[in-house]
Motif scaffolding. Structure first.
Motif, PDB file in Angstrom:
ATOM      1  N   LEU A  58       4.545   7.475   0.673  1.00  0.00           N
ATOM      2  CA  LEU A  58       3.980   6.192   1.090  1.00  0.00           C
ATOM      3  C   LEU A  58       5.075   5.333   1.684  1.00  0.00           C
ATOM      4  O   LEU A  58       6.167   5.219   1.098  1.00  0.00           O
ATOM      5  N   ASP A  59       4.781   4.701   2.837  1.00  0.00           N
ATOM      6  CA  ASP A  59       5.708   3.716   3.377  1.00  0.00           C
ATOM      7  C   ASP A  59       5.403   2.372   2.706  1.00  0.00           C
ATOM      8  O   ASP A  59       4.522   2.270   1.848  1.00  0.00           O
ATOM      9  N   ARG A  60       6.143   1.345   3.072  1.00  0.00           N
ATOM     10  CA  ARG A  60       5.991   0.028   2.430  1.00  0.00           C
ATOM     11  C   ARG A  60       4.556  -0.505   2.560  1.00  0.00           C
ATOM     12  O   ARG A  60       3.993  -1.021   1.607  1.00  0.00           O
ATOM     13  N   GLN A  61       3.962  -0.374   3.735  1.00  0.00           N
ATOM     14  CA  GLN A  61       2.616  -0.891   3.973  1.00  0.00           C
ATOM     15  C   GLN A  61       1.593  -0.176   3.084  1.00  0.00           C
ATOM     16  O   GLN A  61       0.739  -0.824   2.464  1.00  0.00           O
ATOM     17  N   GLN A  62       1.655   1.147   3.014  1.00  0.00           N
ATOM     18  CA  GLN A  62       0.691   1.886   2.197  1.00  0.00           C
ATOM     19  C   GLN A  62       0.952   1.684   0.701  1.00  0.00           C
ATOM     20  O   GLN A  62       0.019   1.683  -0.091  1.00  0.00           O
ATOM     21  N   ALA A  63       2.215   1.489   0.326  1.00  0.00           N
ATOM     22  CA  ALA A  63       2.525   1.180  -1.074  1.00  0.00           C
ATOM     23  C   ALA A  63       1.900  -0.162  -1.459  1.00  0.00           C
ATOM     24  O   ALA A  63       1.323  -0.301  -2.545  1.00  0.00           O
ATOM     25  N   ALA A  64       1.981  -1.153  -0.570  1.00  0.00           N
ATOM     26  CA  ALA A  64       1.376  -2.460  -0.827  1.00  0.00           C
ATOM     27  C   ALA A  64      -0.146  -2.335  -0.945  1.00  0.00           C
ATOM     28  O   ALA A  64      -0.767  -2.965  -1.803  1.00  0.00           O
ATOM     29  N   THR A  65      -0.737  -1.505  -0.101  1.00  0.00           N
ATOM     30  CA  THR A  65      -2.183  -1.267  -0.179  1.00  0.00           C
ATOM     31  C   THR A  65      -2.534  -0.616  -1.513  1.00  0.00           C
ATOM     32  O   THR A  65      -3.508  -1.007  -2.160  1.00  0.00           O
ATOM     33  N   LEU A  66      -1.743   0.348  -1.945  1.00  0.00           N
ATOM     34  CA  LEU A  66      -1.995   1.007  -3.226  1.00  0.00           C
ATOM     35  C   LEU A  66      -1.874   0.026  -4.384  1.00  0.00           C
ATOM     36  O   LEU A  66      -2.679   0.068  -5.323  1.00  0.00           O
ATOM     37  N   VAL A  67      -0.919  -0.894  -4.335  1.00  0.00           N
ATOM     38  CA  VAL A  67      -0.792  -1.924  -5.375  1.00  0.00           C
ATOM     39  C   VAL A  67      -2.078  -2.745  -5.449  1.00  0.00           C
ATOM     40  O   VAL A  67      -2.591  -3.024  -6.537  1.00  0.00           O
ATOM     41  N   GLU A  68      -2.636  -3.120  -4.306  1.00  0.00           N
ATOM     42  CA  GLU A  68      -3.887  -3.891  -4.290  1.00  0.00           C
ATOM     43  C   GLU A  68      -5.051  -3.069  -4.853  1.00  0.00           C
ATOM     44  O   GLU A  68      -5.896  -3.601  -5.579  1.00  0.00           O
TER      45      GLU A  68
END
Length: 79
Positions: A58-68
Motif C-alpha cells: 500500500l502507498d500512503r494514499q491507499q494506507a490512509a483509505t484503509l485507516v478510514e
C-alpha cells in the motif's frame, strides 16, 4: 503479490475463514515514496516450512483509505 491501487466495497455473503495465519509487515523505501508491505504466511497446518503465501503493498494514499475503512468497520477504534 500486488500493490493495491483502489479499495471498493463489495456486498456479497461472506463468512469467517476457518484458518488463521501470521502476517508480517515492513516499510519499503522506493523512488516514489514509502510502501507498507503486508505478507501472510502459510498456516501452522502446512506441511512445509513457513514461507510467504501472499504479499500486498500500500502507498500512503491507499494506507490512509484503509485507516478510514478500519475506523468505519470498528468505530470504537476511532477515538
Amino acid at each position: 503479490m500486488a500493490r493495491i491501487k483502489e479499495f471498493f466495497r463489495i456486498r456479497q455473503s461472506a463468512r469467517m475463514h476457518p484458518t488463521e495465519v501470521e502476517c508480517g509487515y515492513q516499510s519499503i523505501a522506493t523512488p516514489y515514496g514509502t510502501l507498507l508491505q503486508l505478507s501472510t504466511y502459510g498456516s501452522d497446518a502446512r506441511q512445509s516450512e513457513k514461507k510467504v503465501s501472499q504479499t500486498l503493498q500500500l502507498d500512503r494514499q491507499q494506507a490512509a483509505t484503509l485507516v478510514e475503512i478500519i475506523k468505519e468497520t470498528f468505530p470504537d477504534l476511532a477515538r
